[in-house]
Motif scaffolding. Structure first.
Motif, short mmCIF file in Angstrom:
data_model
loop_
_atom_site.label_atom_id
_atom_site.label_comp_id
_atom_site.label_asym_id
_atom_site.label_seq_id
_atom_site.Cartn_x
_atom_site.Cartn_y
_atom_site.Cartn_z
N LEU C 36 0.84 -1.20 0.00
CA LEU C 36 0.00 0.00 0.00
C LEU C 36 0.87 1.24 0.00
O LEU C 36 0.63 2.19 -0.71
CB LEU C 36 -0.89 0.00 1.24
N ARG C 37 1.85 1.17 0.84
CA ARG C 37 2.68 2.35 1.00
C ARG C 37 3.47 2.64 -0.26
O ARG C 37 3.59 3.79 -0.69
CB ARG C 37 3.61 2.14 2.18
N SER C 38 3.95 1.57 -0.84
CA SER C 38 4.75 1.81 -2.04
C SER C 38 3.86 2.28 -3.18
O SER C 38 4.25 3.09 -3.99
CB SER C 38 5.52 0.57 -2.44
N THR C 39 2.62 1.76 -3.14
CA THR C 39 1.67 2.25 -4.14
C THR C 39 1.49 3.74 -3.97
O THR C 39 1.47 4.51 -4.92
CB THR C 39 0.30 1.58 -3.97
N LEU C 54 11.69 8.89 1.82
CA LEU C 54 11.20 8.70 3.18
C LEU C 54 11.99 7.55 3.80
O LEU C 54 12.16 6.50 3.19
CB LEU C 54 9.72 8.33 3.17
N PRO C 55 12.38 7.73 5.01
CA PRO C 55 13.13 6.65 5.67
C PRO C 55 12.23 5.44 5.85
O PRO C 55 11.01 5.53 5.80
CB PRO C 55 13.53 7.24 7.02
N ILE C 71 7.63 3.14 14.28
CA ILE C 71 7.85 4.46 13.68
C ILE C 71 7.55 4.35 12.20
O ILE C 71 8.15 3.55 11.50
CB ILE C 71 9.29 4.92 13.88
N THR C 72 6.59 5.14 11.78
CA THR C 72 6.22 5.11 10.37
C THR C 72 6.39 6.49 9.77
O THR C 72 6.19 7.52 10.45
CB THR C 72 4.76 4.67 10.17
N TYR C 73 6.78 6.47 8.53
CA TYR C 73 6.93 7.73 7.81
C TYR C 73 5.95 7.77 6.68
O TYR C 73 5.76 6.81 5.95
CB TYR C 73 8.35 7.84 7.24
N GLN C 74 5.29 8.86 6.52
CA GLN C 74 4.31 8.96 5.44
C GLN C 74 4.08 10.42 5.10
O GLN C 74 4.56 11.32 5.79
CB GLN C 74 3.00 8.31 5.85
N ILE C 75 3.28 10.56 4.07
CA ILE C 75 2.88 11.91 3.70
C ILE C 75 1.41 12.03 4.02
O ILE C 75 0.59 11.25 3.55
CB ILE C 75 3.11 12.15 2.20
N ASN C 76 1.07 13.00 4.86
CA ASN C 76 -0.33 13.11 5.23
C ASN C 76 -1.11 13.84 4.14
O ASN C 76 -0.57 14.20 3.10
CB ASN C 76 -0.49 13.81 6.59
N ASP C 77 -2.40 14.00 4.38
CA ASP C 77 -3.23 14.51 3.29
C ASP C 77 -2.93 15.97 2.96
O ASP C 77 -3.37 16.48 1.95
CB ASP C 77 -4.72 14.33 3.61
N LYS C 83 6.28 11.97 10.56
CA LYS C 83 6.83 10.79 11.25
C LYS C 83 5.89 10.50 12.40
O LYS C 83 5.59 11.38 13.22
CB LYS C 83 8.22 11.13 11.74
N THR C 84 5.42 9.29 12.44
CA THR C 84 4.48 8.92 13.49
C THR C 84 5.14 7.89 14.39
O THR C 84 5.58 6.85 13.93
CB THR C 84 3.21 8.32 12.89
N VAL C 85 5.20 8.22 15.64
CA VAL C 85 5.79 7.30 16.61
C VAL C 85 4.66 6.73 17.45
O VAL C 85 3.95 7.44 18.13
CB VAL C 85 6.78 8.04 17.54
#
Lengths: 323, 709, 311
Positions: C36-39, C54-55, C71-77, C83-85
């Protein structure tokens, strides 16, 4: 408790329903796309695209295969719950306000709004879950309803009756066969926003703009309990496992004189069902709460608000500790 | 009502034959009162109006010498002389009958002008010794009949059936030691228990139009007195029934003796004619028997000090009594003298008043029969002002002090009579400004030593002064500004010596009144009137404020008799927001009660404790034991309010369960199940039977933090 | 608790999951997430050029208390790289499932969900805040009417409590200026925080950083302040600390009030920060006071945005 926030709808929520096992969550809103989510994670599964108006209501079959929706675009649609494909459309002359599948799923009640002198109506239709191709738009019985709109319809025990509540604040039970009014209850003084049946079908709860929610006997329509809130109540639900009810509501945004939009102070209130006492509240919405649904396992409930947000509230020990 | 008497001769047709009417036999109509049918006032002991027999002004004089004709005229003139002194004898009104032999029969009839004179004559001449053998027996003609009827044998009056009286001390038996108070709102008088657990007043008794003007508790709380047009009524006991009533027309004031045995009722009567002075009437009653013991009446000048204008009540002040005995002294002030009387005899002590030229004010010690009085300067300054303490019944001066340049004196006794303070306002030598000082007297020390206290800033205005009840301290509010200072002094210094020392001063308080708790230690610094109801609860032991609260526009502050609670009230002086607030002694608000037209709030006083000092000390030692018991009771009461709710809940729950069960039973029937299978395709009970249990990992999230990168 | 069970493929006969199978599916699920994330990244690549660097997400733990950190890295809307811990504990819970439920878990996305759009990830989000069930105080009816609205009680009684609730001392200071302001309960003995408070002796030496009104140094102070910080806006110009003290006092002890003042004119700039000792009190205060008419203005009362998020 950490609720899960679902931000899928752009417009106010109108209705929420779980499937029988509680793993699927269906949400309807004034945007035209009812949405399916997983009840446990809140992950969005898909949207049902096809309606051209606000979707007011929906119901799902016991086997979770079929979804029935009703919309302001005067149609009620049958969908394949899994694929999102609409396989049948019932077209009426007036906006469809409420739908309910009968026990067993072989029939459905669809209500339409009054319009230009024509009163509201309850249409009993046949649903063929086994062979969709045999689905027809045939109305087995059309019951002329009251002058005001019918906002919610429920099937009574053994499908013998349909119970409606609506704009005039009156709850009626109709004979499902011949359409006669069997019983009337005039307990509420303002529009009834929601009706929700108990697990065992013996009683149901109503939510009204008169700031109360009431529990009625499904057979006799006797009012058994009343819960007083300090705000117009838009939705009320019964816990399947405990003697609690949850209600939500709030002032319409336009009639609120404060700019408290950021405060998140619209809360769902939990009451003790038998003692009619307020137990506590869970807040978080930024606007009035329009829809509520209890997960059939009783361990969480979901609220949908005027703010377009859906919040799944898992209930934790602090809730279960309450006697 | 027939205007024409029925015994008049009448014709056949019923009309009066006036020719046959004998004018002489016409009786005058009866009293106006009876004819008009005036209502008798309810509950008044107005004497029944006597029928006028026409002989009301006639007296009978018996036991006269029976004398011969020769001496007749002499006796007649002697009688005339005696009896005409009392009143005017009607012409031909003296009749001394003689028998056939012209010997006087030994009695005479005398007719006066009116009944009062006749009564006076009876009073004054009955028992008059004419000579060795003859003592007049005089009575009114009308009474004669009455006396005739007195049986020879003494028959004791039948005892009246014993009407059990209620226990007037019943309220003191409250298990939880609560106190009562009375409120008057509008026309209603209500009595409540102050209940700190349920946080409200518990209603005891309510009555509308119970009193016509005001109510007052007796000093020991046994009775509640109500004031009416015709007199005063006392109510008491558990049901607040009427215990007694005392007639006093147009009564305005009442005052109990400290032992509650005597009640003084007073009224003033404006003169009906110009030139006359206001009359004052004071009656003393024995409360238990209701007997009127004495009446004092006279012009207002007899009851006020020289130079005073209006009557201040109480006119008669009762001396305090610490010894519990009930022979009481009471005194009133008059021009140049203080008249001290003794109850129950109601006579002047030593048959004369204490002469104190120019005396303007006096005050009793609350505990001993000592009165303090003040005489201002006399004689243009030649005789200095004098402040004295006089003991009764000896009338000896206990202590006195001469003062100069005095403008005014305020007298303050400490609650136990241990100390006496007089605030002296003097003018400076130049007479341009004034300064204050205090004379403090120690009554318990031999010779009643005296001390002078002057504040650091003498010229400051003294706003208030109050002794600590049951204590050695006093508080003074002093200052000229809007926020005066409050200073506390003790009559004993730190070593316990008798030295008046300053404990401390707190500055800038919005206070203009002092309200000590009846047990001392806590004082409320109150800002009433212009200060709009600010209250500070001050602990003098710790010299610290416990709480600072507000009751906007409060007009009255009342401590309960135990010092546990205090009420601030807004009375009908103000239009709005009438009502009272109940506070604990440390300033915590318990509850409020608001109702318009609030006139009075009075705590019910408590009588003296029946415990000996040793018993009290014992309780204090074991206070923990006692308090635990009461804590439990309190807790139970608090929950009782809920436990009635709890039983309600149980009932509700049971009802619901029963209903559910009944519904379930229906579903279990074969018929239903069959129908269900038919209609629904499967019964509810059978549905979802394919559940399988599995173990799953759930996450319990402790925290989520999101931040941009 | 957030329910995030991970479903195992189960043999219908067995009643309990097998650990090995669970681990295998654990992997499968994380693969899905990755997909999903890579998509998303791929899709995002079309738009933003940040996504690719993104790390990698990390999963750490459990530590000695059993706490896992993800710890997840993403781009929010909003297009912001975040970075979400997430710190969590894992619990084994027995759940009932039907074959139908299992089957539905395999459904494919349809409708609007079919095509991934940036921002879809944040469509479902576990709340950052913990929400509490706010229990309604059960009281006897008589008290209920009286005490239900602390605001009304305050307004009618016009109490001007000069009592410092934290140390019980009377008369000379507000709670916010109390030297012992870090106490949570009124009336109880002050805990020996930092040793500097010690006995409740007035006049004892208090280091400047702990003194009343100290502008505060030290991260601990800051954090404490910020966690229960309430922002009050739309204040009138003459609003002062005292007014806010009176306003908030009925809800609970207040530790600090800061009213933004214009240095030159001395007027309030229209907003203020209030720190309550207890968060629940703060929540109640927000409930009641937001939208409250005060000095002819309608107040806006909300939790202050956390320091970290301020740019």
């Amino acid at each position: 408790m950490r609720p899960i926030l679902l931000k899928g709808h752009e417009r106010p929520l109108t209705f929420i329903r779980y499937n029988r096992e509680g793993d699927l969550l269906f949400t309807c809103a004034k945007d035209h796309h009812p949405t399916l989510w997983y009840g446990d994670t809140g992950e969005r599964v898909g949207t049902y695209v096809g309606h051209n108006g606000a979707v007011w209501t929906c119901d799902v079959s016991d086997d979770s295969s079929t979804l029935l929706t009703g919309s302001a675009d005067t149609t009620a649609k049958l969908w394949d719950a899994k694929t999102g494909e609409c396989y049948f459309t019932f077209t009426f002359d007036q906006p469809v306000r409420a739908v309910a599948l009968a026990h067993g799923g072989k029939r459905a009640a669809i209500t339409t709004d009054p319009f230009m002198g024509v009163p509201s109506a309850i249409h009993i239709v046949e649903i063929d879950l086994e062979d969709r191709s045999r689905q027809t738009a045939r109305v087995i019985r059309r019951i002329d309803g009251p002058q005001g709109r019918v906002t919610r319809v429920l099937w009574g025990p053994l499908n013998r009756t349909v119970i409606t509540g609506g704009e005039d604040g009156i709850i009626r039970s109709w004979d499902a066969e011949n359409g006669e009014v069997l019983k009337i209850s005039q307990e509420h003084s303002k529009q009834i926003q929601h009706l929700s049946m108990s697990e065992d079908g013996s009683h149901f709860i109503s939510a009204s703009l008169d700031k109360t929610a009431k529990v009625f006997d499904s057979e006799t329509l006797e009012c058994m309990k009343t819960y007083s809130a300090d705000r117009p109540v838009n939705a009320a639900i019964l816990s399947p496992i405990r003697d609690h009810i949850v209600l939500g509501g709030g002032q319409d945004a336009m009639s609120v004189t404060t700019t408290s939009s950021k405060a998140g102070k619209f809360d769902s209130k939990i009451y003790h069902k038998i003692f009619e006492e307020e137990i506590g509240g869970i807040r978080g919405h930024f606007g009035p709460i329009n829809a509520l649904a209890f997960n059939p396992d009783g361990r969480s409930f979901t609220s949908g608000g005027e703010d377009g947000y859906v919040r799944i509230h898992p209930l934790d020990n602090s809730y279960f500790e309450i006697p | 009502m027939d205007a024409i008497p029925s015994n008049f001769p009448r014709d056949e047709d019923g009309f009066v034959d006036w020719n046959k009417v004998d004018v002489e036999s016409v009786e005058l109509p009866r009293d106006e009162f009876e004819r008009a049918g005036l209502d008798k006032p309810v509950e008044a002991e107005i004497e029944e109006l006597k029928q006028e027999s026409g002989f009301a002004s006639v007296i009978v004089v018996d036991n006269l010498p029976m004398i011969a004709e020769a001496k007749y005229a002499k006796l007649l003139s002697v009688l005339t002389k005696i009896f005409s002194q009392i009143g005017t004898i009607r012409e031909g009104g003296l009749l001394m009958p003689q028998d056939d032999s012209k010997t006087s029969l030994g009695f005479a009839f005398i007719e006066y002008e009116n009944e009062q004179q006749a009564q006076s004559a009876v009073d004054q001449t009955n028992g008059y010794q004419l000579d060795k053998k003859h003592v007049f027996k005089v009575c009114k003609f009308d009474d004669f009949e009455k006396y005739e009827k007195v049986p020879d044998e003494y028959v004791a009056p039948p005892p009246k059936p014993f009407a059990k009286r209620e226990n007037t001390q019943a309220w003191m038996m409250d298990q939880r030691g609560r106190d009562q108070f009375v409120c008057r709102f509008g026309d209603e008088t209500e009595i409540f228990w102050n209940d700190p657990q349920t946080k409200k007043g518990e209603d005891v008794y309510t009555r509308t139009h119970w009193t016509e003007s005001y109510v007052q508790w007796s000093p020991k709380g046994s009775f509640l007195a109500t004031v009416h047009r015709q007199g005063v009524a006392l109510w008491g006991g558990e049901s607040f029934g009427r215990i007694a009533k005392y007639a006093h027309n147009a009564v305005q004031f009442i005052e109990f003796s400290p032992c509650e045995r005597f009640l003084a009722t007073g009224s003033t009567h404006e003169p009906s004619k110009a030139g006359e002075t206001t009359q004052v009437l004071v009656n003393f009653f024995d409360t238990r028997s209701g007997a009127k013991l004495r009446t004092f009446t006279g012009p207002i000048s007899d009851f006020i000090a020289e130079g005073q204008q209006g009557l201040t009540w109480p006119v008669f002040k009762w001396a305090g009594q610490s010894n519990g005995k009930c022979g009481a002294f009471f005194a009133k002030i008059a021009t140049g003298a203080i008249s001290v009387y003794e109850a129950p005899e109601m006579t002047l002590v030593d048959k004369k008043s204490i002469k104190l030229p120019g005396v303007v004010d006096f005050c009793w010690s609350p505990a001993d029969p000592i009165l303090s009085c003040f005489q201002p300067e006399q004689n243009g300054g030649n005789v200095p002002a004098r402040l004295s303490l006089i003991g009764l019944p000896s009338k000896q001066e206990v202590r006195s002090k001469n003062l100069f340049n005095v403008v005014g004196v305020n007298m303050h006794w400490q609650s136990g009579g241990d100390y006496f303070a007089a605030k002296i306002l003097r003018t400076t030598k130049s007479k341009k400004s004034t300064y204050s000082g205090f004379e403090l007297f120690r009554l318990r020390e031999p010779n009643c030593p005296m001390e002078v206290l002057e504040l650091p800033n003498k010229a400051e205005k003294i706003v208030a002064f109050a002794w600590e009840p049951k204590g050695h301290r006093f508080a003074i509010i002093h200052g000229d500004g809007a926020r005066p200072d409050v200073s506390f002094y003790s009559m004993k210094d730190k070593q316990g010596n008798n030295n008046c020392t300053l404990i401390g001063t707190i500055k800038n308080k919005t206070a203009n009144h002092l309200f000590w708790s009846p047990n001392g230690r806590v004082v409320i610094l109150a800002g009433l009137k212009t200060m709009n109801g600010q209250f500070e609860f001050f602990d003098v032991d710790a010299m610290d404020t416990m709480a600072s609260v507000e009751h906007f526009m409060a007009t009255d502050v009342e401590w309960d008799p135990t010092g546990r609670f205090v009420t601030t009230a807004v009375t009908s002086v103000h239009q709005m927001e009438n009502g009272y607030h109940m506070w604990t002694f440390n300033g915590k608000l318990l509850y409020k009660y608001g109702k318009d037209r609030f006139f009075q709030f009075l705590w019910r006083p408590r009588g003296k404790s029946l415990l000996s000092p040793e018993q009290e000390a014992d309780i204090e030692k074991n206070i923990k034991k006692y308090s635990k018991r009461f804590e439990e009771i309190d807790e139970k009461i608090r929950n009782e309010a809920d436990s009635s709710a709890a039983s309600e809940k149980r009932i509700k729950e049971e009802k619901w369960r029963n209903w559910l069960e009944s519904k379930k039973a229906i579903r279990e029937t074969q018929a239903y199940k069959a129908a269900e299978a038919d209609v629904v395709g499967e019964t509810q009970a059978n549905s979802r039977k394919d559940f399988v249990e599995t173990t799953v990992i759930e996450e319990e999230i402790l925290s989520i933090v999101e931040e941009p990168i | 608790m957030a329910i995030k069970p991970r479903w195992d493929a189960i043999d219908a006969d067995t009643e309990r999951a097998v650990d090995a199978r669970r681990d295998a599916d654990d992997e499968a699920l994380s693969k899905t997430t990755e997909t999903l994330r890579s998509t998303k990244i791929a899709a995002a690549n079309g738009g933003s050029s940040d996504a690719s660097d993104l790390p990698a997400n990390e999963k750490l733990g459990p530590d000695e208390e059993g706490v896992m950190t993800s710890i997840t890295y993403q781009i929010n809307d909003a297009g912001v790289r975040t970075k979400t811990v997430k710190r969590y504990k894992e619990h084994e819970v027995v759940k009932k499932v039907t074959p139908g439920m299992l089957e539905r878990k395999t459904w494919e996305k349809f409708g609007d969900a079919k095509r991934y759009k940036p921002g879809d990830e944040s469509m479902t989000a576990v709340s950052l805040e913990e929400i509490f069930l706010e229990k309604t105080r059960v009281q006897p009816k008589s008290e209920l009417e009286k005490a239900s609205d602390p605001l009304a009680a305050m307004a009618s009684a016009q109490t001007s409590l000069l009592v410092c609730r934290t140390c019980g001392k009377k008369g000379d200071h507000w709670t916010s200026k109390c030297p012992y302001k870090d106490l949570a309960n009124d009336g109880s003995k002050p805990p020996d925080e930092d040793g500097a408070f010690g006995a409740r002796k007035p006049g004892g030496y208090v280091p400047p950083s702990m003194r009343a009104g100290a502008t505060g140094t030290g991260a601990s102070m800051d954090r404490r302040r910020d966690e229960n910080s309430i922002r009050v806006s739309n204040l009138s110009e003459d609003t002062r600390e005292q007014d806010l003290q009176e306003l908030f006092r009925p809800f609970g002890p207040v530790t600090r009030i800061y009213v933004a003042i214009n240095r030159d004119t001395g007027e309030a700039r229209g907003f203020a920060f209030v720190n309550m000792v207890n968060r629940e009190d703060g929540q109640r205060a927000i409930d009641k006071l937001d939208g409250y008419g005060y000095d002819n203005l309608i107040l806006r009362v909300e939790w202050a945005a956390p320091r970290e998020e301020r740019r």
